[in-house]
Design a protein around this motif. Structure first.
Motif, mmCIF file in Angstrom:
data_model
loop_
_atom_site.group_PDB
_atom_site.id
_atom_site.type_symbol
_atom_site.label_atom_id
_atom_site.label_comp_id
_atom_site.label_asym_id
_atom_site.label_seq_id
_atom_site.Cartn_x
_atom_site.Cartn_y
_atom_site.Cartn_z
ATOM 1 N N UNK A 341 -12.784 20.435 13.138
ATOM 2 C CA UNK A 341 -13.507 18.900 12.976
ATOM 3 C C UNK A 341 -13.135 18.121 12.295
ATOM 4 N N UNK A 342 -13.070 18.654 10.891
ATOM 5 C CA UNK A 342 -12.656 17.645 9.833
ATOM 6 C C UNK A 342 -11.222 17.034 10.061
ATOM 7 N N UNK A 343 -10.456 18.072 10.153
ATOM 8 C CA UNK A 343 -9.049 17.745 10.404
ATOM 9 C C UNK A 343 -8.729 16.389 11.254
ATOM 10 N N UNK A 344 -9.794 16.280 12.404
ATOM 11 C CA UNK A 344 -9.697 15.137 13.305
ATOM 12 C C UNK A 344 -10.225 13.710 12.663
ATOM 13 N N UNK A 345 -10.824 14.049 11.876
ATOM 14 C CA UNK A 345 -11.345 12.771 11.262
ATOM 15 C C UNK A 345 -10.359 11.699 10.749
ATOM 16 N N UNK A 346 -10.482 10.372 11.096
ATOM 17 C CA UNK A 346 -9.516 9.362 11.020
ATOM 18 C C UNK A 346 -9.866 8.550 9.745
ATOM 19 N N UNK A 347 -8.945 8.252 8.893
ATOM 20 C CA UNK A 347 -8.890 7.456 7.585
ATOM 21 C C UNK A 347 -7.971 6.419 7.754
ATOM 22 N N UNK A 348 -8.348 5.200 7.318
ATOM 23 C CA UNK A 348 -7.217 4.054 7.369
ATOM 24 C C UNK A 348 -6.368 4.426 6.343
ATOM 25 N N UNK A 349 -5.232 3.836 6.522
ATOM 26 C CA UNK A 349 -3.916 4.136 5.738
ATOM 27 C C UNK A 349 -3.541 2.560 5.083
ATOM 28 N N UNK A 350 -3.952 2.018 4.136
ATOM 29 C CA UNK A 350 -3.255 0.699 3.655
ATOM 30 C C UNK A 350 -2.109 0.973 2.993
ATOM 31 N N UNK A 351 -1.480 -0.259 2.751
ATOM 32 C CA UNK A 351 -0.205 -0.273 1.780
ATOM 33 C C UNK A 351 -0.750 0.241 0.715
ATOM 34 N N UNK A 352 0.224 1.102 0.034
ATOM 35 C CA UNK A 352 -0.184 1.667 -1.502
ATOM 36 C C UNK A 352 -0.711 0.645 -2.558
ATOM 37 N N UNK A 353 -0.083 -0.733 -2.441
ATOM 38 C CA UNK A 353 -0.689 -1.576 -3.568
ATOM 39 C C UNK A 353 -2.127 -1.959 -2.983
ATOM 40 N N UNK A 354 -2.657 -1.768 -1.831
ATOM 41 C CA UNK A 354 -4.052 -2.064 -1.440
ATOM 42 C C UNK A 354 -4.906 -0.942 -2.136
ATOM 43 N N UNK A 355 -4.212 0.307 -1.620
ATOM 44 C CA UNK A 355 -4.928 1.713 -2.151
ATOM 45 C C UNK A 355 -5.100 1.549 -3.880
ATOM 46 N N UNK A 356 -4.156 1.149 -4.330
ATOM 47 C CA UNK A 356 -4.045 1.118 -5.845
ATOM 48 C C UNK A 356 -5.303 0.009 -6.230
ATOM 49 N N UNK A 357 -5.233 -0.926 -5.682
ATOM 50 C CA UNK A 357 -6.106 -2.220 -6.062
ATOM 51 C C UNK A 357 -7.710 -1.660 -5.799
ATOM 52 N N UNK A 358 -7.928 -1.185 -4.719
ATOM 53 C CA UNK A 358 -9.449 -0.551 -4.573
ATOM 54 C C UNK A 358 -9.565 0.608 -5.584
ATOM 55 N N UNK A 359 -8.740 1.588 -5.707
ATOM 56 C CA UNK A 359 -8.894 2.750 -6.555
ATOM 57 C C UNK A 359 -9.136 2.395 -8.006
ATOM 58 N N UNK A 360 -8.564 1.213 -8.514
ATOM 59 C CA UNK A 360 -8.694 0.759 -10.016
ATOM 60 C C UNK A 360 -10.169 0.147 -10.122
ATOM 61 N N UNK A 361 -10.398 -0.742 -8.903
ATOM 62 C CA UNK A 361 -11.848 -1.363 -9.203
ATOM 63 C C UNK A 361 -12.982 -0.296 -8.972
ATOM 64 N N UNK A 362 -12.664 0.725 -8.291
ATOM 65 C CA UNK A 362 -13.739 1.893 -8.111
ATOM 66 C C UNK A 362 -13.630 2.478 -9.521
ATOM 67 N N UNK A 363 -12.712 2.783 -10.079
ATOM 68 C CA UNK A 363 -12.489 3.637 -11.526
ATOM 69 C C UNK A 363 -13.291 2.897 -12.465
ATOM 70 N N UNK A 364 -13.122 1.581 -12.256
ATOM 71 C CA UNK A 364 -13.749 0.524 -13.496
ATOM 72 C C UNK A 364 -15.174 0.611 -13.276
ATOM 73 N N UNK A 365 -15.680 0.504 -11.928
ATOM 74 C CA UNK A 365 -17.227 0.709 -11.580
ATOM 75 C C UNK A 365 -17.754 1.906 -11.986
ATOM 76 N N UNK A 366 -16.999 3.100 -11.553
ATOM 77 C CA UNK A 366 -17.467 4.341 -12.152
ATOM 78 C C UNK A 366 -17.427 4.702 -13.522
#
Length: 401
Positions: A341-366
């Protein structure tokens, strides 16, 4: 009473009357649903309350009489002495407890219940030493009453209570600030993920996993923690922030032979598949040491060329993933979601630069949150040391020299 150190000591039974709790029959509806609060040790799970005024269940007068429990007045100290040992709270209203408690009504001429709340919280090892039982540990009324405790003058008891209260209030204020910061961070990242959902295509977890989908962990029984063996990651080792618990007393290991197929690599994402924490997630990092994972967890080896593992972890802590878990969890028997059931869960796939932007902001907040958490942890350690010293009479000793 006797003299020891700066203060005299007494056995608990010498300064308080001790009462047991009880449980009326579940087969008699007339015993339940009244207006008498009835406390069980389960209500202390992960919670430390100095005063309790609300309980999950209530008895009728007939239920109280049938249970054999006494109705404890406000100011009574309620102490768990069965299975869970030494969790305690002060009754804020008249209430009863089940048989997992020993309850104390103190002689207020010599004892302040708030002071002995702190004393008993510091007696966990003594309680464990006195406990017996094969199915679960339990302390008899006699053993409990024979425990020696300090008896400072009442004015000294109140002074110690006030000092500890001030430390608790500061900790509580710091925790509230941390909670508000995390709520704000969650709102910001959920807003950004909302945009990603609207703008980009989605893919199932199995399509972004290098193993073609989720893999179950080991069914091997845990062994005592040994730094020479892999740490065994179980659901209970993961906190609500998706980090491994740092308390070494809660850690366990797995033998190397059984660990091989379940060793974690950097970027592995674990999802809890059963129980009330189904959906809890953990992202492995080598800083956590050599680890293998247990069978109630599902591993996804995220393909970083498609989706950054940290982005997947952020998603699995979002309101969207939590809503999906709530909608897909099966309640028959043990709550669970399977790897399929987990296998079928859908996740958005943004362009890599958008992923990196979000990850950097999340790392800073964490990182900011972790700095505050470290400060809170240090404050807790200072408070524990302060409490221990006060209850030993260190301040009394210093003042008398």
């Amino acid at each position: 009473m006797s003299e020891r150190g700066p203060w005299r000591t007494a056995k608990l039974r010498e300064i308080a009357a001790i009462y047991s709790g009880g449980t009326p029959s579940r087969d008699t509806p007339a015993f339940w649903g009244g207006n008498i609060p009835w406390l069980t040790p389960g209500e202390f799970s992960g919670v430390e309350r100095s005063v309790t005024t609300q309980t999950q269940e209530f008895l009728t007068s007939a239920g109280l009489r049938s249970s054999g429990a006494a109705l404890m007045p406000p100011g009574s100290l309620l102490v768990t002495t069965r299975a869970t040992l030494g969790a305690c709270t002060i009754a804020g209203v008249p209430m009863a407890t089940n048989q997992g408690f020993k309850n104390l009504i103190f002689n207020t001429q010599v004892a302040n219940p708030q002071f002995y709340l702190h004393v008993i919280r510091g007696l966990k090892r003594e309680l464990e030493r006195r406990a017996s039982g094969t199915t679960f540990q339990e302390i008899s009324g006699r053993e409990f009453g024979d425990i020696d405790v300090p008896v400072p003058p009442l004015v000294e008891q109140q002074r110690i209570v006030d000092i500890i209260k001030t430390a608790d209030e500061q900790l509580s204020a710091d925790l509230q600030i941390l909670h508000k910061e995390k709520l704000l961070q969650d709102a910001v990242f959920n807003d950004q993920l909302t945009v990603h959902l609207q703008q980009y295509e989605q893919a199932p977890l199995r399509d972004i996993s290098r193993e073609g989908g989720g893999q179950y962990g080991s069914s091997t029984a845990a062994v005592t923690f040994d730094s020479r063996l892999p740490r065994y990651v179980r659901i209970t080792d993961i906190n609500d922030q998706g980090c491994l618990l740092s308390d070494p007393s809660s850690a366990a290991s797995i033998p190397w032979e059984q660990a091989q197929r379940h060793l974690l690599s950097e970027g592995d994402l674990l999802l809890a598949r059963t129980g009330f924490t189904t959906g809890k997630s953990y992202l492995y990092h080598p800083d956590d040491g050599v680890c293998a994972y247990a069978g109630y967890l599902v591993r996804f080896r995220i393909d970083a060329s498609i989706l950054l593992p940290t982005y997947a972890f952020i998603w699995c802590n979002s309101k969207f993933f939590k809503k999906w878990v709530a909608q897909n969890i099966r309640e028959v028997g043990q709550r669970n979601i399977s790897a399929r059931e987990y296998n079928e869960h859908q996740i958005p796939i943004p362009p890599m630069e958008d992923q990196l932007r979000l990850v950097r902001a999340w790392n800073a907040a964490r990182s900011k949150s972790r700095l505050r958490e470290q400060g809170i942890w240090r404050s807790k350690m200072v408070k524990l040391a302060l409490t221990d010293g006060l209850l030993r009479g260190d301040a009394h000793n210093e003042g008398s020299t």
